[in-house]
Write an enzyme that holds these catalytic residues in place. Structure first.
Site: not given
Ligand code: MG
Length: 403
Positions: A161, A211
């Protein structure tokens, strides 16, 4: 005929993986009827001991002796009993109780929970898995590997992320932490999806999780630049603190938006749903207080043409995953289910885990959630203590950022 009553409420903590990122909390409610009990997920791995304290020290004395059938009333009682309410610690403790009561109700009725929710709309729920790699070609190979297992929905990320791939030189004296370069991430992500569509064609459903790494105007740019690649959805484009920007995203592009894994309060999701500003709600069911509020949220979303995609990461217990699946198969407006997969040990510790076949997850047909917990085995894998690194996010100049 008198109803069974609650005899005890307690938290069971275990970490089958040994990781501080996967400390599982299950609430067990035992009843006045010998052998009748229920299990619920209360997993908040980042603050596991706090949730256990709420369950054992506050909810057990509050709930002993109450009628197990009165789920709706008990939910409200627990929600307001601390006067100050909501938040992930209280909501997870409440979820453990709420799901355990649904499990008990199913066992008394002799029916799986999905039957109590109205019955199946589909036999199983389509899942998505997570493909990651350091280069677009590596991600494409991982997507192909999931396709070979029968999956039609795959979330593609590069470097985790926020894409921690570039070398970052913060100012001298900057604190340690998880450093991310949002602009490098943005450029790399557009390159990744161009490559994936070129290599894989239009058939596969691709997803992506931002994110909450980008400032709002850059988040809008990413949503626009990804529009030609026809994502199934773009997840957590903005942090909960910036939801007013979704209006502007909507005005600029048709990339489908999924939001909500950090939400803990109905006032966070209501404006997005009423304004038709998202396409999928993906709350973490235990973090909003359990199955009772989640089924109401699903119904609210149905009225506005919004689908569900409940959060299903590794730090949900198998009991919580089972609850997701029972709601998935009985909600007409279900979209897709995130799936992290179970280890052999988890499947041994939690007999009756939902099963995956050809890209679908199937609930089992036993009463309640159909899942049990081997407490003796769980005790052999206690939770360890430690400080999390990944939530200490910083931008290249050392400024603290959203994780
Ligand atoms: Mg997520």
């Amino acid at each position: 005929m008198s109803s069974p009553t609650i005899r005890s409420v307690r938290a069971i903590l275990t970490s089958p993986s040994g990781s501080i990122q996967k400390r599982l909390i299950v609430v067990k409610i035992e009843t006045s009827e010998p052998g009748l009990y229920g299990l619920g997920c209360a997993t908040f791995t980042q603050r596991h001991a706090a949730v256990a304290t709420v369950v054992d020290q506050y909810l057990n004395p509050l709930l002993v002796g109450r009628d197990v059938h009165r789920i709706e009333d008990i939910w409200h009682l627990v929600h307001v009993n601390s006067y100050w309410r909501s938040g992930p610690i209280l909501n997870n403790a409440l979820s453990g109780v709420d799901m355990a009561l649904w499990d008990i109700k199913g066992k008394i009725a002799g029916l799986p929970v999905y039957q109590l929710l109205g019955g199946k709309c589909r036999e199983a729920a389509a899942i998505y898995r997570h493909a990651d790699g350091r280069e677009p070609a590596e991600v494409a190979d991982r997507v192909r590997a999931f396709q070979a297992q029968g999956l039609r929905f795959i979330r593609a990320q590069m470097g985790g992320y926020g894409g921690r791939l570039s070398k970052i030189q913060p100012p001298e004296g900057s604190p340690a932490g998880a450093y991310y370069d949002p602009d490098a991430y943005l450029r790399a992500t557009v390159r990744l999806f161009a490559h994936l569509r070129e290599e894989l064609g239009d058939e596969v459903e691709l997803l992506h999780d931002v994110h909450e790494r980008l400032v709002p105007i850059r988040a809008i740019r990413l949503a626009k630049e990804l529009e030609p690649f026809k994502l199934f959805f773009l997840e957590d484009l903005l942090p909960p603190e910036q939801i007013e920007w979704f209006q502007r995203v909507r005005q600029q592009c048709s990339t489908p938006l999924a939001m909500g894994e950090l939400f803990v309060n109905s006032k966070e999701w209501q404006p997005l749903i009423e304004g038709r500003l998202i396409d999928f709600v993906r709350c973490h069911i235990s973090a909003i207080g359990g199955l009772t509020p989640a089924r109401k949220l699903a119904t609210l979303c149905e009225a506005f043409g919004i689908r569900t995609a409940w959060h299903g990461p590794g730090d949900v217990s198998p009991v919580g995953h089972a609850a997701n699946v029972h709601l998935d198969v009985s909600s007409r407006n279900f979209g897709v289910q995130e799936w992290a997969g179970f280890s052999e040990l988890e499947m041994e510790m939690f007999p009756g885990c939902p099963e995956i076949r050809d890209g679908y997850v199937y609930p089992n047909d036993r009463p309640g959630f159909g899942i049990d917990l081997n407490e003796e085995l769980a005790r052999k894998y206690p939770c360890s203590e430690g400080v999390l690194d990944w939530t200490q996010a910083r931008t290249p100049d050392g400024t603290g950022n959203y994780p």
